[in-house]
Scaffold this active site. Structure first.
Site, short mmCIF file in Angstrom:
data_model
loop_
_atom_site.label_atom_id
_atom_site.label_comp_id
_atom_site.label_asym_id
_atom_site.label_seq_id
_atom_site.Cartn_x
_atom_site.Cartn_y
_atom_site.Cartn_z
N HIS A 1 -9.47 0.70 5.05
CA HIS A 1 -8.20 0.90 5.75
C HIS A 1 -8.43 1.78 6.98
CE1 HIS A 1 -4.09 2.16 6.58
NE2 HIS A 1 -3.72 1.10 5.91
N LYS B 1 -0.01 4.26 -0.28
CA LYS B 1 -0.70 5.39 0.34
C LYS B 1 -0.54 6.66 -0.51
CE LYS B 1 -0.39 3.16 4.80
NZ LYS B 1 -0.19 3.26 6.26
N GLU C 1 -6.92 4.19 8.20
CA GLU C 1 -6.78 5.63 8.01
C GLU C 1 -8.10 6.23 7.50
OE1 GLU C 1 -2.08 4.97 7.16
OE2 GLU C 1 -3.40 5.40 5.47
N GLY D 1 2.61 2.40 10.94
CA GLY D 1 3.45 3.59 10.83
C GLY D 1 4.08 4.03 12.13
N GLU E 1 -5.07 -5.29 10.59
CA GLU E 1 -4.08 -4.24 10.80
C GLU E 1 -4.32 -3.56 12.14
OE1 GLU E 1 -2.43 -2.69 6.76
OE2 GLU E 1 -4.29 -1.68 7.21
N SER F 1 3.53 -2.20 10.28
CA SER F 1 4.99 -2.06 10.40
C SER F 1 5.73 -3.35 10.06
CB SER F 1 5.38 -1.55 11.79
OG SER F 1 4.84 -0.26 12.02
N ASN G 1 0.85 -1.19 0.00
CA ASN G 1 0.00 0.00 0.00
C ASN G 1 0.89 1.24 0.00
OD1 ASN G 1 -1.90 1.99 0.40
ND2 ASN G 1 -2.50 1.33 2.44
#
Length: 253
Positions: free
Chosen positions: A96, A12, A98, A172, A166, A212, A10
């Site tokens: 996702h 992003k 985010e 991150g 996730e 990560s 991904n």
């Protein structure tokens, strides 16, 4: 039937035309296990989808990072599933963390999006995961089960779904769920699928880990029996993504 290892990258909201070409060149030149061993999908920003698709080796595939919940129309800034199909983009990432956190996408909205994308012939990487607060309060399974249920309520055929666990606290941040933590959640998710959807779906659906993942920890994570691959963020922009793809060989008997 053995579940084929799956590695998604991904990208992003990153990249320029030149940077993207450089990443694709690295991927194209890489020696990785065959398609029989690992399925590789990379997900560039929308503006680079066509470019990447035109340049990328044929054994790797391309995914969009999102798509709209229904047919296109007066939805400024959105991209429809039909448009992705028109561009021959086979995969899409939906739900996702985010987008859930920053854009307030609810479990039900994500479920609707997954169902609509599947109805248009796309294959879906459906993301679920808990926050640090939720993990520390002991509600990890309640959270991911609710997220999965919202998808299961709308989806009848799981053949084209990959479930990406996730943990939000590990995206991150440099923090990674230990292999044991990842395996525990993946195992519980598979049990949930068995109990609520069916034994066949539980056995065949790939549950991949994201949070990560890097070249240093990928092999130990890949060795867990219920970890069927990875959804990789930052490391997918770097040469170590090749090492992560190669971790698929850990699954070979």
């Amino acid at each position: 039937m053995a579940r084929k290892f799956f590695v998604g990258g991904n990208w992003k909201c990153n990249g320029t035309t030149e940077e993207v070409k450089k990443i694709v060149t690295t991927l194209n030149e890489a020696e990785v296990p065959s398609e029989d061993v690992v399925e590789v999908v990379v997900s560039p920003p929308f503006v680079f989808l066509n470019l990447v698709k035109s340049l990328l080796r044929s054994d790797f595939h391309v995914a969009a990072q999102n798509c709209w919940v229904r047919k296109g129309g007066a939805f400024t800034g959105e991209v429809s599933a039909e448009m992705l199909v028109n561009l021959n983009i086979p995969w899409v990432i939906i739900g996702h963390s985010e987008r859930r956190a920053l854009l307030n996408e609810s479990n039900e909205f994500v479920g609707d999006k997954v169902a609509y994308a599947l109805s248009q012939g796309l294959e879906v990487i459906a993301c679920i995961g808990e926050t640090l607060e939720q993990r520390e309060s002991g509600s990890t399974m309640a959270v991911v089960a609710a997220q999965t249920k919202a998808i299961a309520d709308k989806v009848t055929n799981w053949e084209n779904v990959v479930l990406a666990y996730e943990p939000v606290w590990a995206i991150g941040t440099g923090k990674v769920a230990t292999p044991a933590q990842a395996q525990e959640v993946h195992c519980e998710l598979r049990k949930w699928l068995r109990d609520n959807v069916g034994a066949g779906v539980a056995a065949s659906t790939r549950i991949i880990y994201g949070g990560s993942v890097n070249g240093a920890n990928c092999k130990e994570l890949a060795a867990q029996p219920d970890v069927d691959g990875f959804l990789v963020g930052g490391a997918s922009l770097k040469p170590e993504f090749i090492d992560i793809i190669k971790a698929a060989t850990v699954k070979k008997n």
